[in-house]
Design a protein around this motif. Structure first.
Motif, PDB file in Angstrom:
ATOM      1  N   ALA A   1     -88.271 -41.123 -54.403  1.00  0.00           N
ATOM      2  CA  ALA A   1     -88.361 -39.592 -54.477  1.00  0.00           C
ATOM      3  C   ALA A   1     -88.731 -39.053 -55.784  1.00  0.00           C
ATOM      4  O   ALA A   1     -89.443 -38.214 -55.965  1.00  0.00           O
ATOM      5  CB  ALA A   1     -87.129 -39.068 -54.030  1.00  0.00           C
ATOM      6  N   ARG A   2     -88.182 -39.623 -56.605  1.00  0.00           N
ATOM      7  CA  ARG A   2     -88.701 -39.221 -58.160  1.00  0.00           C
ATOM      8  C   ARG A   2     -90.029 -39.241 -58.461  1.00  0.00           C
ATOM      9  O   ARG A   2     -90.704 -38.437 -58.676  1.00  0.00           O
ATOM     10  CB  ARG A   2     -87.825 -39.837 -59.220  1.00  0.00           C
TER      11      ARG A   2
ATOM     12  N   ARG B   1     -82.139 -30.580 -43.930  1.00  0.00           N
ATOM     13  CA  ARG B   1     -83.062 -29.930 -44.912  1.00  0.00           C
ATOM     14  C   ARG B   1     -83.210 -28.411 -44.809  1.00  0.00           C
ATOM     15  O   ARG B   1     -83.266 -27.739 -45.760  1.00  0.00           O
ATOM     16  CB  ARG B   1     -84.066 -30.608 -45.183  1.00  0.00           C
ATOM     17  N   GLU B   2     -83.317 -27.868 -43.501  1.00  0.00           N
ATOM     18  CA  GLU B   2     -83.925 -26.545 -43.367  1.00  0.00           C
ATOM     19  C   GLU B   2     -83.067 -25.869 -42.449  1.00  0.00           C
ATOM     20  O   GLU B   2     -82.521 -24.635 -43.038  1.00  0.00           O
ATOM     21  CB  GLU B   2     -85.146 -26.722 -42.712  1.00  0.00           C
TER      22      GLU B   2
ATOM     23  N   GLY C   1     -75.979 -33.904 -51.157  1.00  0.00           N
ATOM     24  CA  GLY C   1     -76.729 -33.827 -52.431  1.00  0.00           C
ATOM     25  C   GLY C   1     -76.313 -34.896 -53.375  1.00  0.00           C
ATOM     26  O   GLY C   1     -76.527 -34.627 -54.690  1.00  0.00           O
ATOM     27  N   THR C   2     -76.080 -36.082 -52.994  1.00  0.00           N
ATOM     28  CA  THR C   2     -75.771 -37.126 -53.935  1.00  0.00           C
ATOM     29  C   THR C   2     -76.840 -38.393 -53.845  1.00  0.00           C
ATOM     30  O   THR C   2     -77.539 -38.412 -52.826  1.00  0.00           O
ATOM     31  CB  THR C   2     -74.337 -37.799 -53.491  1.00  0.00           C
ATOM     32  N   GLU C   3     -76.537 -39.290 -54.854  1.00  0.00           N
ATOM     33  CA  GLU C   3     -77.553 -40.359 -54.907  1.00  0.00           C
ATOM     34  C   GLU C   3     -77.298 -41.241 -53.635  1.00  0.00           C
ATOM     35  O   GLU C   3     -76.383 -41.360 -53.085  1.00  0.00           O
ATOM     36  CB  GLU C   3     -77.477 -41.132 -56.259  1.00  0.00           C
ATOM     37  N   VAL C   4     -78.451 -41.857 -53.306  1.00  0.00           N
ATOM     38  CA  VAL C   4     -78.065 -42.692 -52.113  1.00  0.00           C
ATOM     39  C   VAL C   4     -77.332 -44.035 -52.503  1.00  0.00           C
ATOM     40  O   VAL C   4     -77.666 -44.559 -53.664  1.00  0.00           O
ATOM     41  CB  VAL C   4     -79.665 -43.308 -51.586  1.00  0.00           C
TER      42      VAL C   4
ATOM     43  N   LEU D   1     -83.650 -33.263 -50.189  1.00  0.00           N
ATOM     44  CA  LEU D   1     -82.927 -31.858 -50.224  1.00  0.00           C
ATOM     45  C   LEU D   1     -83.112 -31.257 -51.713  1.00  0.00           C
ATOM     46  O   LEU D   1     -83.613 -30.392 -51.758  1.00  0.00           O
ATOM     47  CB  LEU D   1     -81.451 -31.944 -49.840  1.00  0.00           C
ATOM     48  N   VAL D   2     -82.252 -31.793 -52.726  1.00  0.00           N
ATOM     49  CA  VAL D   2     -82.343 -30.953 -54.004  1.00  0.00           C
ATOM     50  C   VAL D   2     -83.441 -32.187 -54.709  1.00  0.00           C
ATOM     51  O   VAL D   2     -83.565 -33.353 -54.501  1.00  0.00           O
ATOM     52  CB  VAL D   2     -81.139 -30.945 -54.662  1.00  0.00           C
TER      53      VAL D   2
END
Ligand code: NAP
Length: 441
Positions: free
Chosen positions: A118-119, A145-146, A217-220, A329-330
């Motif tokens: 993602a990064r 997400r939406e 909204g947390t790391e996997v 998401l974020v």
């Protein structure tokens, strides 16, 4: 009309060929809706000669999927190979570095490397879309997400593996044992030759890890999931569940708690008349509890060529429209570190099945071990006594075994585990107690 969006598709198996069929069947409608043509520029798979039941003669063939990923002609790299590493990982990384949008159905890859990829996608200003990776044709990622943007999500859970749901549903409907139903599922193509990944709960865990990250909204945090499979579910449990008003389902559950996030995959009892109990066979579902939207339940096909291709096509459509969102998401830099809530502190009611030696004082000893841990019992039933050691004819063995099923009031995981360990140590039971969590819906 804008210029065509050009795809490079790597992997032409179940999902890849399904996608080619969907793009072909809906070419005109997609072009009209999106305002641009979706064009397959090139494809890649292992064997060029394989008959795949779809026409490939209009597409350029590229032997090396990694080379296709950075091909100058393509805008989007569609990865449908699979696997958490190897060619799939190498190709996705190459595509992102070459500023190609990526669409993938690969939950294993994302569960392991999702945040890093993602990064990479964000750094290169491209999309990394993976709707098909979670619950196949059910549009759950788009929903989170939406559609649920205006919500704090408290819990997300679901039936995320069709193989397990098929096996449990068939065991329940036909009263047959696990091993027999598994064999039949394999013969029907609902279970892999090596079913460990599905029945052991790991496939569900991959999907759950992605849902958790999107919802909270947390790391996997795939490695922080408590995983149990369905191998130890016996017909006796299914039957007792039915009598007590429950169905057994393999659930993936992610829950916000005051001490962190609880992620768990395990067989769970759900009330027989709940909507989730009605989700049967290979069907999947995802339930999302939002603070404003309330409780949602999305039900549909979690796998298969067509449903999965539908999800991949939706991701491609977003890219064609110019919609590029942070994959989780974020923005990945703002994902919160994952704080694991210890399962010991999980609070809930439990189903317990004990095979008790029919001796004086056995039940009193069991009740006392429960009381020591302050586990209170809502109901206790002795079910169908059976012979202790059937088949040993020469020397009859005194005593018999009594299956006992009990339901606890709400307690902690730590308390019930300690009580059951003590009962087993006391020698009052002939086998390790069966314990199944009752999910509060
Ligand atoms: N099947 C489903 O219902 C479903 C549902 C949701 C998500 N997914 C995910 O979708 C992905 C694909 O699944 P699938 O069921 O379509 O798998 P599949 O039927 O096994 O197809 C895999 C494809 O990848 C190709 N491939 C393997 N190694 C390759 C390499 N080194 N270079 C190029 N191509 C290579 C294979 O080529 P050959 O055909 O030449 O052998 C095959 O076409 C996986 O990540 C899976 O988890 C699948």
């Amino acid at each position: 009309m804008s210029k065509p969006l050009k795809l490079g598709i790597a992997g032409l198996g179940t999902v890849g060929t399904g996608l080619l069929q969907a793009l072909d069947a809906h070419a005109d409608r997609l072009a009209a809706t999106l305002g641009r043509e979706i064009r397959v520029a090139a494809v890649s798979a292992r064997s060029r000669d394989k008959d795949r039941g779809v026409r490939l003669d209009g597409f350029r063939w590229v032997d090396d999927a990694v080379a296709l990923a950075s091909d100058r002609e393509i805008d989007v790299f569609v990865e449908l190979i699979g696997g958490e590493g190897g060619v799939a990982a190498e190709a996705v990384e190459a595509a992102l570095r070459a500023r190609k949008h990526v669409v993938t159905a690969n939950k294993a890859l994302l569960a392991r490397h999702g945040v890093r990829l993602a990064r990479l996608a964000e750094e290169h200003g491209v999309a990394l879309n993976f709707e098909a990776a979670v619950a196949g044709g059910i549009p759950v990622i788009k929903t989170i997400r939406e559609a649920l943007l205006g919500n704090e999500i408290r819990r997300v859970y679901g039936i995320l593996n069709g193989t397990c749901n098929y096996i449990l549903t068939t065991m329940q409907k036909e009263g047959r044992p696990f091993a027999e139903v598994l064999k039949e599922a394999q013969a029907r193509g609902y279970a892999e030759a090596d079913p460990t990944f599905d029945i052991g709960g790991f496939d569900t865990a991959h999907k759950l890890s992605l849902l958790t990250s999107l919802a909270f909204g947390t790391e996997v945090a795939f490695d922080d999931i408590h995983v149990e499979g369905i191998e130890h579910i016996a017909p006796a449990d299914i039957e007792a569940a039915d009598d007590l008003g429950y169905r057994i389902k393999l659930l993936g559950v992610a829950l916000r708690t005051p001490s962190g996030i609880e992620q768990r995959v395990h067989p769970a009892m759900v009330p027989k008349h709940s909507a989730i109990a009605e989700v049967s066979g290979v069907t999947n579902c995802v339930a999302i509890d939002g603070d404003f939207a309330g409780d949602l339940l999305l039900v549909g096909s979690g796998a298969g060529a067509k449903p999965t291709a539908s999800a991949v096509a939706s991701d491609i459509g977003d890219i064609a429209r110019g919609l590029v969102l942070p994959p989780f998401l974020v923005p990945s830099g703002q994902l919160m570190p994952y704080v694991r809530a210890m399962l010991d502190r999980h609070q809930g009611a439990y189903y317990v099945r004990l095979t008790v030696y029919d001796r004086p004082g056995a039940m009193a000893a069991i009740a006392s071990r429960m009381a020591e841990q302050e586990v209170s019992i809502e109901s206790i039933v002795q079910r169908r006594p059976r012979s202790a050691l059937p088949g040993i004819g020469a020397r009859p063995v005194p005593g018999s075994l009594t299956p006992v099923v009990l339901i606890t009031h709400e307690t902690t995981e730590e308390a019930i585990r300690k009580a059951l360990a003590a009962i087993e140590r006391d020698g009052k039971v002939s086998e390790t107690p069966q314990m199944i969590r009752i999910e509060k819906l």
